[in-house]
Write an enzyme that holds these catalytic residues in place. Sequence first.
Site, PDB file in Angstrom:
ATOM      1  N   SER A  80       0.821  -1.205   0.000  1.00  0.00           N
ATOM      2  CA  SER A  80       0.000   0.000   0.000  1.00  0.00           C
ATOM      3  C   SER A  80       0.856   1.258   0.000  1.00  0.00           C
ATOM      4  CB  SER A  80      -0.935   0.009   1.216  1.00  0.00           C
ATOM      5  OG  SER A  80      -1.915  -0.997   1.115  1.00  0.00           O
TER       6      SER A  80
ATOM      7  N   GLY B 298     -17.479   7.178  -0.149  1.00  0.00           N
ATOM      8  CA  GLY B 298     -16.494   6.144  -0.429  1.00  0.00           C
ATOM      9  C   GLY B 298     -16.688   5.610  -1.828  1.00  0.00           C
TER      10      GLY B 298
ATOM     11  N   TRP C 188      -9.461   7.636   5.654  1.00  0.00           N
ATOM     12  CA  TRP C 188      -8.802   6.377   5.275  1.00  0.00           C
ATOM     13  C   TRP C 188      -7.700   6.628   4.242  1.00  0.00           C
ATOM     14  CZ3 TRP C 188     -10.298   3.694   9.068  1.00  0.00           C
ATOM     15  CH2 TRP C 188     -11.625   3.691   9.497  1.00  0.00           C
TER      16      TRP C 188
ATOM     17  N   CYS D 290      -6.398   7.280 -11.805  1.00  0.00           N
ATOM     18  CA  CYS D 290      -5.385   6.926 -10.817  1.00  0.00           C
ATOM     19  C   CYS D 290      -5.770   5.644 -10.082  1.00  0.00           C
ATOM     20  CB  CYS D 290      -5.207   8.069  -9.822  1.00  0.00           C
ATOM     21  SG  CYS D 290      -4.778   9.661 -10.559  1.00  0.00           S
ATOM     22  N   LEU D 291      -7.044   5.508  -9.748  1.00  0.00           N
ATOM     23  CA  LEU D 291      -7.499   4.299  -9.065  1.00  0.00           C
ATOM     24  C   LEU D 291      -7.272   3.059  -9.912  1.00  0.00           C
ATOM     25  CD1 LEU D 291     -10.830   5.485  -7.401  1.00  0.00           C
ATOM     26  CD2 LEU D 291      -8.661   5.001  -6.278  1.00  0.00           C
ATOM     27  N   ASN D 292      -7.442   3.180 -11.215  1.00  0.00           N
ATOM     28  CA  ASN D 292      -7.186   2.026 -12.080  1.00  0.00           C
ATOM     29  C   ASN D 292      -5.730   1.603 -12.017  1.00  0.00           C
ATOM     30  OD1 ASN D 292      -9.721   1.326 -13.113  1.00  0.00           O
ATOM     31  ND2 ASN D 292      -9.642   2.928 -14.662  1.00  0.00           N
TER      32      ASN D 292
ATOM     33  N   GLU E 150     -10.004   0.768  -2.944  1.00  0.00           N
ATOM     34  CA  GLU E 150      -9.862   0.888  -4.402  1.00  0.00           C
ATOM     35  C   GLU E 150     -11.067   0.273  -5.119  1.00  0.00           C
ATOM     36  OE1 GLU E 150      -7.507   2.757  -4.802  1.00  0.00           O
ATOM     37  OE2 GLU E 150      -5.804   2.211  -3.548  1.00  0.00           O
TER      38      GLU E 150
ATOM     39  N   LEU F  95      -9.058  11.284  -1.789  1.00  0.00           N
ATOM     40  CA  LEU F  95     -10.311  11.171  -2.528  1.00  0.00           C
ATOM     41  C   LEU F  95     -11.445  10.746  -1.596  1.00  0.00           C
ATOM     42  CD1 LEU F  95     -11.900  11.152  -5.204  1.00  0.00           C
ATOM     43  CD2 LEU F  95     -11.218   8.758  -5.489  1.00  0.00           C
TER      44      LEU F  95
END
Length: 396
Positions: free
Chosen positions: A100, A146, A171, A247-249, A372, A140
Amino acid sequence: MMAKTRGTAPLTLFAVDTLIDPQDAAIRDTVRKFVTDRIRPRIEDWYEAGEIPARELARELGELGVLGMHLDGYGCAGTSATAYGLACMELEAVDSGLRSLVSVQGSLAMFAIWKHGSEEQKQQWLPRMATGEAIGCFGLTEPDAGSNPAGMRTRAVRDGDDWILNGTKMWITNGSVADVAVVWAQTDEGICGFVVPTDTPGFSAPPIRRKLSLRASVTSELVLDGVRLPQSAILPVVRGLSGPLSCLNEARFGIVFGALGAARDCLEATIAYAQEREIFDKPLAAFQLTQAKLADMSLELGKGMLLALHTGRLKDQGALEPHQISLGKLNNVREALAIARECRTVLGAAGITLDYPVLRHANNLESVLTYEGTSEVHQLVLGRALTGQSAFRAGV
C-alpha cells in the site's frame, strides 16, 4: 517418525516462470530478496505495534527503485507494467501495508502528478518522490463518500487568484507522514485535483488508530480548514471524475498481482507447517482432507496468477480496459482472502498467532477487499460491461 519430503511450490505447478520475461523476473527477484532480507524479519513487530517506520522505508524503497517504477522520466525507471505487478506481489507477500505504501506513492500520488500535472509540478515533486525523499498521499475518499466519489463534500472556491479548500478526507494511506497530498475537490468547474504541500496552513492529517487491519501502514484523516493555494496548485490537465478514476485504475492493477503475494505466502507457510506437524503418528500433510485443501487453494492461486499475467500483458500492449482491471481485482482479492482463511483452518490454533502470517494477511485482505473499489462496485462494473446497462446512479 516418517522421513520428511519436499513438495513442489504451488505456482511451480503452473510453470509460471516460463510465462515471465527474464528482465521482469530479474526485477521480481531483486524485490523478493530485498523484502526477505530487510522487511520480513521486522514486519510482525510492526504489525503488533501498529507502527511502521514509513520515512525510513520510503528511502529504502526509493533506493530499490520501486517508487513510481512504471512511470517514465523524472527519475522513474520506466519498467513494464508486468514488472511493476510482480514487484507488488513480492511486497504484499510480506504485508499488504508495504504494498500500500508503494502503491499509493507511485500509482496514486505520483501518477496523478505525472499524468495530469503541469511540468512545474512534475519537476518539483516526482524526482524526490521517486527517491523516497518526499512521500505522497491521495485524498479522494471521504467519511460520507467512499464508493460514490461524486458525492464528495470537499470544496474549493476561488478567492482572487487563489483557491480556498475546505473539507475532510478519510482512510488516507501515508497521510500523516506525507509531504504532499493530491486532493480532489468540488469546484464550480467540476471536480478538480490540487497538489497540496502538507505544511500549508490549515492542513492537518491526524492518524487513525485502533485498526485491526493494515496495522503496518500509516492510515490517516485529512482535514482541510481554509487551505489557501495558488492557481499553480491545480492539476491543469483534467476535470471531472475521470482524473481520480484513472489513478485508481493504476492502483487496482497493482492489487491484481499484490493480493496473490499474500495468498502465496499463506499457502507456502501452511504447506511447510503441514509437513512438519505430526498428528496421529503421521504428518498433517499426509491426510487426504489436508491435501484436498492444499490442492484447491493452489488451483485458485495459479488461476489468479495466470489472470494477473494476462492483465499485465494487456496493459503493456496498451489494450487493457478498466472493466478488465475490475475483473482481476474482484477475483484475485476474493480468492486470496478465501485462501488465507482456509490456511488458518489447517494451522489450527497456531494460525491465530503472529508466528505464522496467515491471519495477519487475512486481516489485511479484509481491507484490500473493500479499498480501491469494493467487490460490489467491481461486480457492477462487470455487470455494466456485460449488459450495457448501468446499475450505478445516473452519470456515474
